[in-house]
Write an enzyme that holds these catalytic residues in place. Structure first.
Site, PDB file in Angstrom:
ATOM      1  N   ARG A  98       0.829  -1.192   0.000  1.00  0.00           N
ATOM      2  CA  ARG A  98       0.000   0.000   0.000  1.00  0.00           C
ATOM      3  C   ARG A  98       0.872   1.254   0.000  1.00  0.00           C
ATOM      4  O   ARG A  98       0.486   2.286  -0.503  1.00  0.00           O
ATOM      5  CB  ARG A  98      -0.868  -0.018   1.259  1.00  0.00           C
ATOM      6  CG  ARG A  98      -1.673   1.202   1.509  1.00  0.00           C
ATOM      7  CD  ARG A  98      -3.108   1.050   1.092  1.00  0.00           C
ATOM      8  NE  ARG A  98      -3.794   0.013   1.836  1.00  0.00           N
ATOM      9  CZ  ARG A  98      -4.470  -1.002   1.282  1.00  0.00           C
ATOM     10  NH1 ARG A  98      -4.536  -1.116  -0.016  1.00  0.00           N
ATOM     11  NH2 ARG A  98      -5.080  -1.896   2.043  1.00  0.00           N
ATOM     12  N   TYR A  99       2.035   1.132   0.626  1.00  0.00           N
ATOM     13  CA  TYR A  99       2.900   2.283   0.855  1.00  0.00           C
ATOM     14  C   TYR A  99       4.247   2.019   0.189  1.00  0.00           C
ATOM     15  O   TYR A  99       4.625   0.873  -0.044  1.00  0.00           O
ATOM     16  CB  TYR A  99       3.120   2.482   2.356  1.00  0.00           C
ATOM     17  CG  TYR A  99       1.861   2.726   3.151  1.00  0.00           C
ATOM     18  CD1 TYR A  99       1.194   3.942   3.043  1.00  0.00           C
ATOM     19  CD2 TYR A  99       1.351   1.761   4.022  1.00  0.00           C
ATOM     20  CE1 TYR A  99       0.038   4.174   3.779  1.00  0.00           C
ATOM     21  CE2 TYR A  99       0.201   1.993   4.761  1.00  0.00           C
ATOM     22  CZ  TYR A  99      -0.450   3.207   4.645  1.00  0.00           C
ATOM     23  OH  TYR A  99      -1.588   3.444   5.373  1.00  0.00           O
ATOM     24  N   ARG A 102       6.945  -0.114   2.778  1.00  0.00           N
ATOM     25  CA  ARG A 102       6.588  -1.222   3.669  1.00  0.00           C
ATOM     26  C   ARG A 102       5.479  -2.090   3.076  1.00  0.00           C
ATOM     27  O   ARG A 102       4.682  -1.624   2.286  1.00  0.00           O
ATOM     28  CB  ARG A 102       6.179  -0.703   5.049  1.00  0.00           C
ATOM     29  CG  ARG A 102       5.088   0.339   5.059  1.00  0.00           C
ATOM     30  CD  ARG A 102       5.295   1.232   6.292  1.00  0.00           C
ATOM     31  NE  ARG A 102       4.185   2.119   6.581  1.00  0.00           N
ATOM     32  CZ  ARG A 102       4.009   3.297   5.979  1.00  0.00           C
ATOM     33  NH1 ARG A 102       4.811   3.683   5.028  1.00  0.00           N
ATOM     34  NH2 ARG A 102       2.994   4.073   6.322  1.00  0.00           N
ATOM     35  N   CYS A 111      -5.786 -17.968  14.405  1.00  0.00           N
ATOM     36  CA  CYS A 111      -5.755 -16.975  15.472  1.00  0.00           C
ATOM     37  C   CYS A 111      -6.108 -17.663  16.790  1.00  0.00           C
ATOM     38  O   CYS A 111      -6.643 -18.765  16.787  1.00  0.00           O
ATOM     39  CB  CYS A 111      -6.786 -15.875  15.211  1.00  0.00           C
ATOM     40  SG  CYS A 111      -6.313 -14.750  13.903  1.00  0.00           S
ATOM     41  N   CYS A 115     -12.118 -12.900  16.126  1.00  0.00           N
ATOM     42  CA  CYS A 115     -12.832 -11.663  16.459  1.00  0.00           C
ATOM     43  C   CYS A 115     -13.989 -11.498  15.483  1.00  0.00           C
ATOM     44  O   CYS A 115     -13.810 -11.613  14.273  1.00  0.00           O
ATOM     45  CB  CYS A 115     -11.910 -10.458  16.334  1.00  0.00           C
ATOM     46  SG  CYS A 115     -10.363 -10.621  17.247  1.00  0.00           S
ATOM     47  N   CYS A 118     -13.497  -8.895  12.667  1.00  0.00           N
ATOM     48  CA  CYS A 118     -12.251  -9.027  11.910  1.00  0.00           C
ATOM     49  C   CYS A 118     -12.375  -8.442  10.502  1.00  0.00           C
ATOM     50  O   CYS A 118     -13.333  -8.703   9.782  1.00  0.00           O
ATOM     51  CB  CYS A 118     -11.879 -10.508  11.803  1.00  0.00           C
ATOM     52  SG  CYS A 118     -10.343 -10.775  10.899  1.00  0.00           S
ATOM     53  N   ARG A 120     -10.519  -9.295   8.079  1.00  0.00           N
ATOM     54  CA  ARG A 120     -10.351 -10.401   7.128  1.00  0.00           C
ATOM     55  C   ARG A 120     -11.334 -11.532   7.414  1.00  0.00           C
ATOM     56  O   ARG A 120     -11.030 -12.712   7.253  1.00  0.00           O
ATOM     57  CB  ARG A 120      -8.900 -10.894   7.141  1.00  0.00           C
ATOM     58  CG  ARG A 120      -7.963  -9.763   6.829  1.00  0.00           C
ATOM     59  CD  ARG A 120      -6.554 -10.127   6.466  1.00  0.00           C
ATOM     60  NE  ARG A 120      -5.807  -8.872   6.404  1.00  0.00           N
ATOM     61  CZ  ARG A 120      -4.979  -8.432   7.356  1.00  0.00           C
ATOM     62  NH1 ARG A 120      -4.703  -9.184   8.407  1.00  0.00           N
ATOM     63  NH2 ARG A 120      -4.387  -7.256   7.237  1.00  0.00           N
ATOM     64  N   ASP A 278     -13.360  -0.982  10.393  1.00  0.00           N
ATOM     65  CA  ASP A 278     -13.385  -1.065   8.939  1.00  0.00           C
ATOM     66  C   ASP A 278     -14.793  -1.376   8.440  1.00  0.00           C
ATOM     67  O   ASP A 278     -15.617  -1.921   9.172  1.00  0.00           O
ATOM     68  CB  ASP A 278     -12.419  -2.153   8.448  1.00  0.00           C
ATOM     69  CG  ASP A 278     -10.967  -1.768   8.635  1.00  0.00           C
ATOM     70  OD1 ASP A 278     -10.663  -0.557   8.593  1.00  0.00           O
ATOM     71  OD2 ASP A 278     -10.133  -2.672   8.847  1.00  0.00           O
ATOM     72  N   ASP A 315      -8.806   3.378   8.224  1.00  0.00           N
ATOM     73  CA  ASP A 315      -8.142   2.707   7.117  1.00  0.00           C
ATOM     74  C   ASP A 315      -9.141   2.797   5.962  1.00  0.00           C
ATOM     75  O   ASP A 315     -10.206   2.184   6.014  1.00  0.00           O
ATOM     76  CB  ASP A 315      -7.818   1.247   7.476  1.00  0.00           C
ATOM     77  CG  ASP A 315      -6.564   0.764   6.771  1.00  0.00           C
ATOM     78  OD1 ASP A 315      -6.186   1.366   5.743  1.00  0.00           O
ATOM     79  OD2 ASP A 315      -5.972  -0.222   7.245  1.00  0.00           O
ATOM     80  N   LYS A 322      -4.178   4.508   5.705  1.00  0.00           N
ATOM     81  CA  LYS A 322      -4.679   5.030   6.979  1.00  0.00           C
ATOM     82  C   LYS A 322      -4.553   6.551   7.012  1.00  0.00           C
ATOM     83  O   LYS A 322      -3.515   7.086   6.658  1.00  0.00           O
ATOM     84  CB  LYS A 322      -3.884   4.419   8.124  1.00  0.00           C
ATOM     85  CG  LYS A 322      -4.030   2.907   8.211  1.00  0.00           C
ATOM     86  CD  LYS A 322      -3.214   2.322   9.353  1.00  0.00           C
ATOM     87  CE  LYS A 322      -3.291   0.812   9.394  1.00  0.00           C
ATOM     88  NZ  LYS A 322      -2.555   0.153   8.297  1.00  0.00           N
TER      89      LYS A 322
HETATM   90  C1  PLP Z   1      -1.595  -0.656   8.307  1.00  0.00           C
HETATM   91  C2  PLP Z   1      -0.818  -1.117   7.161  1.00  0.00           C
HETATM   92  C3  PLP Z   1       0.575  -0.946   7.111  1.00  0.00           C
HETATM   93  C4  PLP Z   1       1.349  -0.309   8.224  1.00  0.00           C
HETATM   94  O1  PLP Z   1       1.015   1.030   8.359  1.00  0.00           O
HETATM   95  P1  PLP Z   1       1.743   1.935   9.465  1.00  0.00           P
HETATM   96  O2  PLP Z   1       0.960   3.212   9.429  1.00  0.00           O
HETATM   97  O3  PLP Z   1       3.164   2.099   9.016  1.00  0.00           O
HETATM   98  O4  PLP Z   1       1.666   1.227  10.764  1.00  0.00           O
HETATM   99  C5  PLP Z   1       1.222  -1.359   5.981  1.00  0.00           C
HETATM  100  N1  PLP Z   1       0.577  -1.928   4.963  1.00  0.00           N
HETATM  101  C6  PLP Z   1      -0.756  -2.116   4.962  1.00  0.00           C
HETATM  102  C7  PLP Z   1      -1.403  -2.755   3.789  1.00  0.00           C
HETATM  103  C8  PLP Z   1      -1.495  -1.724   6.074  1.00  0.00           C
HETATM  104  O5  PLP Z   1      -2.820  -1.931   6.103  1.00  0.00           O
END
Ligand code: PLP
Length: 367
Positions: A98-99, A102, A111, A115, A118, A120, A278, A315, A322
């Site tokens: 997404r980013y 990371r 799990c 939950c 959840c 997922r 969510d 999110d 987020k």
């Molecule tokens: C939440 C999330 C992260 C981590 O986000 P941070 O704001 O760095 O904690 C990374 N990838 C995905 C797909 C996420 O949903």
């Protein structure tokens, strides 16, 4: 010698094996559960381990509602099956990008409890075991993308894997030179604290810098067993954060969340995110209005240690990532000054510098 060794007397695997999974079993230890719930568990499986079941019976609704199926799960017409578009934004199976720097990597399909809220929900309890090949493909993707600095392992719950399997995965990721940090997303310390054995902690310690992102929703979850589990992790030098889902009728009150966040800090867990629920199909009855979350945030900042105040985030549906939601403290901002309102509702003016960020003197409109 550590105190409280008794929590190891029942192994976490034995506890998991004795989890209850059917609506019928539920009606024995807990009252007022009708057969209608079978229609829910047919779609969205249930799993409650004996440790958490006992705690539910001791503590009541705030815990029960998190894990006991509700007929309203089948009525939800608002939610989406994959609200965060995790499957769409997935370059290889089980990995979501997404980013820029990371990735989220799903390495487990089980799990400690399921939950009901959840994200997922569409997958949990239905998953086949994750194949070695899937792990290898994800690892290869990370290795081939040097811009990835932070790998977040989640699932399911990665701490529900055997030590050997988890170490096998952690080894592969730790051996990628450009990966700076590894994060594990886990609810195990809170719902199955028996999992946090000395041997697990010794293993995790080897992969530093490794962060644990835990999941706590209510102060009733913080038992003596949980305290011991977290003491072991913190003593091993593993930094811990916590994510809390804002849940209607469970923790959507400022007194409950103040208590939770303070208790978490006491066991060396830093509250990280307060998550707006969510938009997941089958969970609409848990969602709060945004005003509730903002009002709670307003009553946290200033009243409890800043260390105990998490970021309130949505999110975004559709995979927007987020975004923080912050109560508005800015009354006005102009070239001369900013006017802000503090936590008690008092107004303050703070003058601007005459210098721009490059260091040159700046004329303001009022001069
Ligand atoms: C939440 C999330 C992260 C981590 O986000 P941070 O704001 O760095 O904690 C990374 N990838 C995905 C797909 C996420 O949903």
């Amino acid at each position: 010698m550590e105190t409280g060794q008794h929590i190891d007397s029942t192994s976490w695997k034995t506890l998991l094996t004795h989890s209850i999974r059917s609506a019928r079993e539920l009606s024995l230890p807990l009252n007022n559960i009708s057969d209608r719930l079978k229609s829910v568990t047919d779609v969205y499986p249930m799993q409650i381990n004996p440790y958490f079941l006992k705690l539910c019976n001791q503590k009541g609704a705030a815990l029960k509602r998190q894990v006991i199926p509700d007929i309203r799960e089948l009525d939800d017409t608002v939610g989406w099956t994959d609200p965060l578009a995790e499957d769409r934004d997935s370059p290889v199976q089980n990995l979501t990008r997404r980013y820029p720097d990371r990735v989220l990597f799903l390495v487990s399909n089980v799990c400690g409890v399921y939950c009901r809220f959840c994200t997922r929900k569409r997958k949990i309890g239905h998953w086949r075991p994750i194949k070695d090949k899937t792990i290898d493909c994800g690892v290869r993707y990370i290795r081939e993308h040097p811009e990835i600095k932070d790998v977040l392992l989640s699932g399911g719950d990665p701490l529900l894997l055997d030590n050997d399997r988890l170490a096998w995965i952690l080894d592969k990721i730790r051996n990628i030179p450009h990966v700076d940090i590894i994060r594990l997303g886990s609810r195990a310390p809170g719902v199955l604290p028996q999992r946090i054995t000395p041997s697990l902690v010794r293993m995790l310690k080897k992969y530093t810098p490794l962060y644990l992102n835990l999941h706590f929703n209510h102060p009733d979850e913080i038992t003596e067993e949980v305290k011991l589990a977290c003491r072991r992790l913190a003593n091993a030098g593993i930094p811990m954060g916590s994510q809390t889902v804002l849940l209607r009728g469970i923790n959507d009150r400022v007194d409950i969340l103040r208590r939770l966040f303070r208790e978490l800090l006491k066991i060396r867990i830093r509250p990280y995110y307060l998550l707006q629920a969510d938009l997941t199909r089958g969970t609409d009855h848990f969602r709060t209005r945004i005003e509730t979350g903002l009002e709670i945030m307003k009553q946290l900042r200033g009243y409890i240690s800043g260390m105990a105040v998490p970021h309130y985030v949505i999110d975004l549906p559709g995979g927007g990532g987020k975004v923080p939601l912050i109560p508005n403290h800015v009354v006005s901002l102009n070239p001369d000054s900013i006017v802000v309102k503090n936590f008690q509702g008092n107004f303050f003016r703070y003058p601007q510098t005459r210098f721009s960020s490059s260091g040159t003197e700046k004329r303001t409109v009022n001069q």
